[in-house]
Design a protein around this motif. Structure first.
Motif, short mmCIF file in Angstrom:
data_model
loop_
_atom_site.label_atom_id
_atom_site.label_comp_id
_atom_site.label_asym_id
_atom_site.label_seq_id
_atom_site.Cartn_x
_atom_site.Cartn_y
_atom_site.Cartn_z
N GLY A 39 -56.05 -7.93 37.12
CA GLY A 39 -55.81 -6.55 36.70
C GLY A 39 -56.97 -5.63 37.04
N PHE A 40 -58.20 -6.12 36.83
CA PHE A 40 -59.37 -5.29 37.14
C PHE A 40 -59.51 -5.08 38.64
N THR A 41 -59.23 -6.12 39.43
CA THR A 41 -59.27 -5.97 40.89
C THR A 41 -58.27 -4.91 41.35
N ALA A 42 -57.10 -4.90 40.71
CA ALA A 42 -56.11 -3.86 41.04
C ALA A 42 -56.67 -2.48 40.74
N MET A 43 -57.38 -2.35 39.62
CA MET A 43 -57.99 -1.07 39.27
C MET A 43 -58.99 -0.63 40.34
N ILE A 44 -59.77 -1.58 40.85
CA ILE A 44 -60.77 -1.25 41.87
C ILE A 44 -60.10 -0.66 43.11
N PHE A 45 -59.00 -1.27 43.54
CA PHE A 45 -58.28 -0.74 44.70
C PHE A 45 -57.72 0.65 44.41
N GLY A 46 -57.24 0.86 43.18
CA GLY A 46 -56.73 2.17 42.82
C GLY A 46 -57.79 3.24 42.86
N VAL A 47 -58.97 2.93 42.33
CA VAL A 47 -60.07 3.88 42.34
C VAL A 47 -60.54 4.15 43.77
N PHE A 48 -60.56 3.10 44.60
CA PHE A 48 -60.95 3.29 45.99
C PHE A 48 -60.03 4.29 46.68
N VAL A 189 -52.27 7.71 65.08
CA VAL A 189 -50.90 7.76 64.55
C VAL A 189 -50.47 9.21 64.36
N SER A 190 -50.79 9.77 63.20
CA SER A 190 -50.44 11.15 62.86
C SER A 190 -51.14 11.51 61.57
N TRP A 191 -51.29 12.79 61.29
CA TRP A 191 -51.93 13.19 60.04
C TRP A 191 -51.11 12.74 58.83
N LYS A 192 -49.83 12.53 58.99
CA LYS A 192 -49.01 12.05 57.88
C LYS A 192 -49.43 10.65 57.43
N ALA A 193 -50.02 9.88 58.36
CA ALA A 193 -50.48 8.53 58.02
C ALA A 193 -51.60 8.55 56.98
N LEU A 194 -52.31 9.68 56.87
CA LEU A 194 -53.37 9.80 55.86
C LEU A 194 -52.82 9.57 54.46
N PHE A 195 -51.59 9.93 54.25
CA PHE A 195 -50.96 9.83 52.93
C PHE A 195 -50.05 8.61 52.82
N LEU A 196 -49.35 8.28 53.89
CA LEU A 196 -48.44 7.14 53.87
C LEU A 196 -49.18 5.82 53.69
N ILE A 197 -50.46 5.78 54.08
CA ILE A 197 -51.24 4.56 53.95
C ILE A 197 -51.45 4.16 52.49
N ASN A 198 -51.24 5.11 51.57
CA ASN A 198 -51.43 4.83 50.14
C ASN A 198 -50.23 4.15 49.48
N LEU A 199 -49.08 4.16 50.12
CA LEU A 199 -47.85 3.77 49.42
C LEU A 199 -47.83 2.31 48.99
N LEU A 200 -48.00 1.39 49.93
CA LEU A 200 -47.94 -0.03 49.58
C LEU A 200 -49.08 -0.44 48.65
N PRO A 201 -50.34 -0.08 48.95
CA PRO A 201 -51.42 -0.41 48.00
C PRO A 201 -51.19 0.19 46.62
N GLY A 202 -50.67 1.42 46.57
CA GLY A 202 -50.42 2.08 45.29
C GLY A 202 -49.41 1.31 44.45
N LEU A 203 -48.34 0.85 45.08
CA LEU A 203 -47.33 0.07 44.35
C LEU A 203 -47.91 -1.25 43.86
N LEU A 204 -48.72 -1.91 44.68
CA LEU A 204 -49.33 -3.18 44.28
C LEU A 204 -50.33 -2.98 43.13
#
Length: 541
Positions: A39-48, A189-204
């Motif tokens: 759980g704490f490791t997940a928090m670290i990724f979220g803060v990153f 890729v595209s500037w949209k990738a700046l935001f799309l890169i957050n989707l999978l890590p955010g869900l995890l």
């Protein structure tokens, strides 16, 4: 025992000698379970992700501007909206953490951040992007202080220094990595990738935090006595202040009626906020935490560290792009040195923190960072990679020796019921230091360039033999042009060189000023009370 320890800490901060704080063996020897580690490791990724997104658009604003059909002045709001919202929510995170619990707050914040990342990628025009970025900053800012509170409530004292180093790496490396990663994604890729890169890590992260992290329970009764006036004053004060700092340079500060209006609004909101929060029985933000001297001085050092960290992240890329003409990927090769040496320093700072007085460690870190900044102030227009390498290396190595003792001194001696609130204030001071540092540096940069250009122009006159010889040399190199054209081209080239030299001299002045600020901060060291090892790392229990 917890109450007794808290009482001893309060007595200690009022006295002149350090006092060992005794804790029950159950608390001191508590083991963190595997599920809590997950759980704490997940928090670290979220803060990153949250810290990374502060700067990830910095090197891609031109592409976003083209994609949204915005003007150069308007596109700055993509950055400003995130920063304003983040600064507003950070001090409120302590109250939200108590009311909702760390688990609920972090999952809600990370889920909202992930959803807003998707919305940013789908934004159809500038207003929609600004709204989504503001909401993204709001949710992202709620995650950052939570992890500091968890360090001093979940982990036993023996693990807290190492965990603080790990989180410190995330908080200080992510802003450096942001523009580099952003530039790479935009170009490949595209500037949209700046935001799309957050989707999978955010869900995890949401899933990991929800399933594995349960360290406190919600205090739902706090929702029955929400101080809406206090929240309003905080939003007005911090939101207006951040707007003034972000937009002041671009709008010529108080020459702009808009800046004057928001400055007055910030002043009025600040007075109302301080009065309200200091007189209310149950404030949204408990400012009385500053009665603890170590916390107050620790916040001052956090403010100074914010100035150094964020101002350097601003100055070096601007210099490399303006003077050296480098692109974002090339700039990344320069600035990554700071993050690399910061990572290396973690292997030295952790063991030293167990045997070295934290005050001595902090003084060494501040002096080392000041030395690195001062070394940066010896640049020339011809300076290459290695002229930047060593100052960056010194600064990066110094950061852990600053961050670890600052967070320990500020948060480690507080009783557990104050840590969540104090963590928000502690992080707010670092962000405000960065905002003020960048605003002042940007304003001084413009002023210094004008002053140096005027001085150089005086020496490059028609009566100067050196200037005449240089112009003649340039004209000879442009022998293929007709005489009038070659003379104009030579003068134009000379003017560009003068402007470039003025920019170099202005940058050196700012680097020296930054170094002087860190050297001057050592004067605050006598105000820090000595803290025993157990007290420093165990106050949160």
């Amino acid at each position: 025992m917890a109450a007794s320890a808290a009482e001893k800490i309060r007595l200690d901060t009022a006295g002149s000698e350090p006092e060992h704080v005794s804790e029950s063996p159950e608390i001191r020897e508590r083991e963190v379970s595997p599920s809590e580690w997950i759980g704490f490791t997940a928090m670290i990724f979220g803060v990153f992700m949250a810290v990374l997104d502060i700067q990830i658009v910095a090197s891609s604003l031109e592409q976003i501007q083209a994609g949204l059909s915005a003007t150069r002045d308007e596109i700055g709001w993509v950055q400003t909206a995130y920063l304003v919202a983040e600064v507003v929510i950070i001090p409120l995170s302590g109250w939200l953490g108590r009311a909702l619990s760390t688990r609920y707050l972090f999952v809600l914040a990370c889920g909202g951040f992930t959803l807003m990342s998707l919305c940013c990628a789908l934004a159809w025009d500038l207003p929609s992007m600004v709204v989504f970025r503001a909401l993204q900053g709001l949710f992202g800012g709620a995650m950052i202080p939570s992890i500091f509170a968890v360090i001093y409530t979940l982990f036993p004292p023996r693990l807290q220094p190492a965990i603080t180093i790990l989180v410190g790496l995330v908080v200080t490396v992510a802003p450096t990595a942001g523009p580099v990663l952003g530039g790479y994604l935009t170009e490949t890729v595209s500037w949209k990738a700046l935001f799309l890169i957050n989707l999978l890590p955010g869900l995890l992260v949401c899933l990991g935090t929800w399933l594995f992290l349960r360290i406190d329970e919600p205090e739902w009764d706090l929702l029955n006595r929400i101080d809406f006036r206090g929240i309003l004053y905080i939003v007005v004060f911090l939101g207006s202040l951040q707007f003034v700092l972000e937009e002041g340079t671009r709008k010529d500060w108080f020459e702009s009626g808009e800046i004057v209006f928001f400055a007055c609004l910030a002043a009025a909101g600040g007075v109302a906020m301080f009065y309200r929060e200091l007189t209310l029985d149950h404030p949204i933000v408990d400012l009385w935490a500053f009665r603890n001297r170590n916390f107050a001085v620790g916040c001052a050092f956090s403010f100074i560290l914010g100035i150094g960290l964020y101002t350097m992240i601003y100055l070096i890329p601007v210099y490399l792009a303006g003077v050296k003409g480098l692109n974002s990927l090339q700039i990344g090769q320069y600035v990554m040195v700071t993050g690399l040496f910061q990572f290396v320093s973690a292997f030295f700072a952790g063991p030293l923190s167990k045997v070295l007085d934290s005050r001595l460690m902090l003084a060494g870190g501040l002096a080392l960072y000041g030395t690195g900044a001062w070394m940066n102030g010896s640049l020339t227009a011809d300076a290459g990679y290695w002229e930047f390498f060593w100052p960056q290396a010194v600064e990066g190595f110094a950061l852990m020796f600053c961050f670890l003792p600052i967070s320990g001194l500020a948060l480690g001696t507080l009783p557990p019921d104050e840590v969540k609130n104090a963590s928000g204030l502690f992080n707010l001071m670092r962000n405000l230091g960065g905002a003020i540092g960048i605003a002042v540096a940007s304003s001084l940069k413009t002023r210094y360039i004008k002053e140096h250009y005027a001085a150089l122009r005086e020496s490059v006159t028609g009566g100067s033999r050196e200037a005449e010889a240089l112009i003649a040399k340039l004209q000879a190199q442009m022998a293929g042009f007709p005489l009038p054209d070659s003379e104009k081209a030579a003068l134009k080239q000379l003017s560009r060189w003068v402007i470039r030299e003025a920019e170099v001299m202005a940058a050196n002045d700012l680097f020296h000023l930054l170094g002087a600020i860190f050297f001057a901060s050592l004067l605050l060291m006598p105000l820090v009370r000595k803290v025993s090892t157990d007290q420093e790392t165990g106050g949160g229990h």
